[in-house]
Design an enzyme around this catalytic site. Structure first.
Site, PDB file in Angstrom:
ATOM      1  N   GLU A 170      -5.462  -8.544   1.052  1.00  0.00           N
ATOM      2  CA  GLU A 170      -6.140  -8.181   2.304  1.00  0.00           C
ATOM      3  C   GLU A 170      -7.601  -7.873   2.020  1.00  0.00           C
ATOM      4  O   GLU A 170      -7.927  -7.263   1.014  1.00  0.00           O
ATOM      5  CB  GLU A 170      -5.534  -6.929   2.964  1.00  0.00           C
ATOM      6  CG  GLU A 170      -4.165  -7.100   3.547  1.00  0.00           C
ATOM      7  CD  GLU A 170      -3.640  -5.830   4.217  1.00  0.00           C
ATOM      8  OE1 GLU A 170      -4.452  -5.002   4.690  1.00  0.00           O
ATOM      9  OE2 GLU A 170      -2.409  -5.665   4.234  1.00  0.00           O
ATOM     10  N   GLU A 224       0.803  -1.226   0.000  1.00  0.00           N
ATOM     11  CA  GLU A 224       0.000   0.000   0.000  1.00  0.00           C
ATOM     12  C   GLU A 224       0.838   1.279   0.000  1.00  0.00           C
ATOM     13  O   GLU A 224       0.977   1.965   1.018  1.00  0.00           O
ATOM     14  CB  GLU A 224      -0.942   0.016   1.206  1.00  0.00           C
ATOM     15  CG  GLU A 224      -1.913  -1.137   1.229  1.00  0.00           C
ATOM     16  CD  GLU A 224      -3.021  -0.944   2.266  1.00  0.00           C
ATOM     17  OE1 GLU A 224      -2.964   0.003   3.054  1.00  0.00           O
ATOM     18  OE2 GLU A 224      -3.958  -1.754   2.276  1.00  0.00           O
TER      19      GLU A 224
HETATM   20  C1  GBH Z   1      -4.449  -1.991   5.521  1.00  0.00           C
HETATM   21  O1  GBH Z   1      -4.538  -0.631   5.438  1.00  0.00           O
HETATM   22  C2  GBH Z   1      -3.063  -2.285   5.997  1.00  0.00           C
HETATM   23  O2  GBH Z   1      -2.278  -2.915   5.024  1.00  0.00           O
HETATM   24  C3  GBH Z   1      -3.022  -3.038   7.298  1.00  0.00           C
HETATM   25  O3  GBH Z   1      -1.765  -2.919   7.857  1.00  0.00           O
HETATM   26  C4  GBH Z   1      -4.121  -2.521   8.190  1.00  0.00           C
HETATM   27  O4  GBH Z   1      -4.042  -3.040   9.475  1.00  0.00           O
HETATM   28  C5  GBH Z   1      -5.412  -2.895   7.559  1.00  0.00           C
HETATM   29  O5  GBH Z   1      -5.512  -2.430   6.250  1.00  0.00           O
HETATM   30  C6  GBH Z   1      -6.639  -2.409   8.322  1.00  0.00           C
HETATM   31  O6  GBH Z   1      -6.653  -1.019   8.395  1.00  0.00           O
HETATM   32  O7  GBH Z   1      -7.605   8.907   3.514  1.00  0.00           O
HETATM   33  O8  GBH Z   1      -8.009   9.572   5.785  1.00  0.00           O
HETATM   34  O9  GBH Z   1      -9.757   8.437   4.564  1.00  0.00           O
HETATM   35  C7  GBH Z   1      -5.718  -0.060   5.018  1.00  0.00           C
HETATM   36  C8  GBH Z   1      -5.355   1.388   5.081  1.00  0.00           C
HETATM   37  C9  GBH Z   1      -7.027   2.795   5.843  1.00  0.00           C
HETATM   38  C10 GBH Z   1      -5.670   3.334   3.938  1.00  0.00           C
HETATM   39  C11 GBH Z   1      -7.913   3.915   5.515  1.00  0.00           C
HETATM   40  C12 GBH Z   1      -6.550   4.437   3.627  1.00  0.00           C
HETATM   41  C13 GBH Z   1      -8.078   6.009   4.499  1.00  0.00           C
HETATM   42  C14 GBH Z   1      -7.710   7.136   5.385  1.00  0.00           C
HETATM   43  N1  GBH Z   1      -6.354   2.288   4.666  1.00  0.00           N
HETATM   44  N2  GBH Z   1      -7.182   4.923   4.831  1.00  0.00           N
HETATM   45  S1  GBH Z   1      -8.306   8.633   4.746  1.00  0.00           S
END
Ligand code: GBH
Length: 448
Positions: A354, A167
């Site tokens: 994932e 990511e």
């Molecule tokens: C994944 O991230 C990760 O790979 C993992 O480590 C994590 O634990 C898992 O998912 C669960 O979260 O732009 O402010 O709206 C997902 C990460 C989370 C990235 C939400 C984008 C949006 C934040 N995503 N995020 S925002």
């Protein structure tokens, strides 16, 4: 569950985790400090001031964790290696104890009949490299190249499935562009674009390292979390608009990786903020890969606006959501994500690396955690994935995030994604209802 949602033969089913979220032992056996260790200990950014110091103590409990994983029937497991365990300073001297730990870990996994899928980097940049400029500076790619060479040489005889980076947006834009990831700085678009460039350069080095040292049968790909536009209705117009949105949303990563250049449209819009690159960069960046990993949790609804242009339909406050506020329940992402990636970029083999749901689950009662909410969402997601497969999108596997509750970054230990409940005081593991259910899905290779 009608019709029978059967998956293809040899479909890969597994669990996913990441080193910094489960291992603990943050300063043991010579491990160096990561940027997440630093923010956890020196800032207020993390819920409850939680740290990664102990996490699930998987560093010490891995054998019983693998036994449980195997008991649930998983034959594949996506994990990550901690760069600062191998190179405490990011480069220079190797930490032999860290190298030995992953030898033991991989051997134990294999002894339990579990095939490793190893992510080289899942956000835990060595703090020493951040002190040199981190993802802002090109030096990070040189350091990564050496790290990638080292781990593929060490473990490549037993590890055949490699994922370069997890990511990219989460350690570039969200990290340096003022959102919610370490190192939590807020810099301009020029810096952000440059961090993306260094990230895709590292991806290229990861691919190169696997080709050079991976040995027979080695395979490698990127794991990305594209924003997935879902056509509001399945009309020609909305579908076309969503398709355009997918290309625009993901231009910094997919264009260079699949086409070996930045899109002219992106460069024009970026203007003076465009990234700087060197001759030869795109040869490395666009080295052919064997698969594409997609992390899919949610999506956004898009419709055709004026002139057919994509228009995002905002979520109302009533739209259903997991306890993680960003995780709007949009199972359709598991259909449209793989479809866009294969239709637009020709991704041949896709793995869902994932998918899952973050909820504030309550502790077990009489040994049970009845997370019907998680079970139902994951099941809805798998139905959508099944539709993609029926339509001949080449999806080869699925890794559920996550095996057990763990350190959920800025949300600390509050927010749980596991299908196994972790008691962070006693380190007792309790499989939730969703784990029992997923275990049957894996065993029967179909939705139940
Ligand atoms: C994944 O991230 C990760 O790979 C993992 O480590 C994590 O634990 C898992 O998912 C669960 O979260 O732009 O402010 O709206 C997902 C990460 C989370 C990235 C939400 C984008 C949006 C934040 N995503 N995020 S925002």
């Amino acid at each position: 569950m009608n019709p029978p949602y059967t998956f293809p033969r040899n479909f890969v089913w597994g669990f996913a985790t990441a080193a910094p979220q489960i291992e603990g032992a943050a300063f043991e056996d010579g491990k160096g400090e990561s940027i997440w260790d630093r923010v956890a200990h020196t800032t207020d950014r993390i819920h409850n001031h939680d740290t990664l110091d102990v996490a699930c103590d998987h560093y010490h409990l891995y054998k019983t964790d693998f036994a449980l994983m195997r008991k649930l029937g998983a034959k594949h497991y996506r994990l990550s290696l901690a760069w600062p365990r191998i190179y405490p300073q990011g480069r220079g001297a190797v930490n032999q104890k860290g190298v030995d730990f992953y030898h033991r870990l991989i051997d134990s996994m294999l002894a339990h009949g579990i095939t490793p899928w190893v992510t080289m980097f899942h956000w835990d940049l060595p703090q020493a490299l951040e002190d040199e400029g981190g993802w802002r500076v090109r030096g990070v790619a040189e350091a990564f190249a050496t790290y990638a060479d080292t781990i593929v040489r060490e473990y490549g005889d037993r590890v055949k499935n490699w994922i370069t980076l997890n990511e990219i947006v989460c350690f570039t834009r969200l990290a340096y562009g003022g959102i919610d990831k370490a190192p939590f700085t807020n810099e301009g678009e020029k810096v952000v674009n440059q961090t993306y460039h260094h990230a895709i350069l590292c991806h290229g080095h990861g691919v190169r390292a696997v080709r050079e040292h991976g040995g027979r049968g080695a395979r490698v790909g990127l794991t990305d979390n594209p924003t997935v536009p879902i056509p509001l209705s399945e009309t020609k117009e909305d579908i076309a608009a969503a398709r355009t949105a997918f290309i625009q949303n993901n231009t910094r990563i997919f264009e260079p990786i699949f086409h070996g250049r930045y899109a002219t449209d992106y460069l024009r819009k970026a203007g003076a903020d465009r990234p700087i690159w060197e001759k030869g960069d795109f040869d490395l960046i666009s080295l052919p890969t064997d698969f594409l990993g997609l992390n899919l949790y949610t999506g956004e609804f898009v419709r055709a606006g004026k002139g057919g242009r994509p228009e995002v339909v905002p979520f109302t406050p009533n739209y259903p959501c997991a306890d993680s506020p960003w995780l709007k329940l949009v199972p359709e992402a598991l259909y449209w994500g793989p479809r866009w990636a294969s239709e637009i970029y020709g991704a041949k083999a896709i793995y869902i690396t994932e998918n899952g749901a973050g909820y504030d689950d309550q502790p077990p009662v009489n040994g049970e955690v009845l997370d019907v909410h998680r079970r139902n969402y994951v099941r809805a997601c798998l139905k959508e994935l099944h539709r993609a497969i029926q339509e001949k999108v080449l999806v080869k596997g699925y890794f559920l995030w996550s095996f057990m509750d763990n350190f959920e970054w800025q949300d600390g230990y509050n927010r749980r994604f596991g299908v196994v409940y972790t008691d962070f005081v006693t380190q007792k593991r309790t499989p939730k209802l969703s784990a029992q259910w997923y275990s049957r899905v894996m065993a029967e290779n179909r939705l139940v």
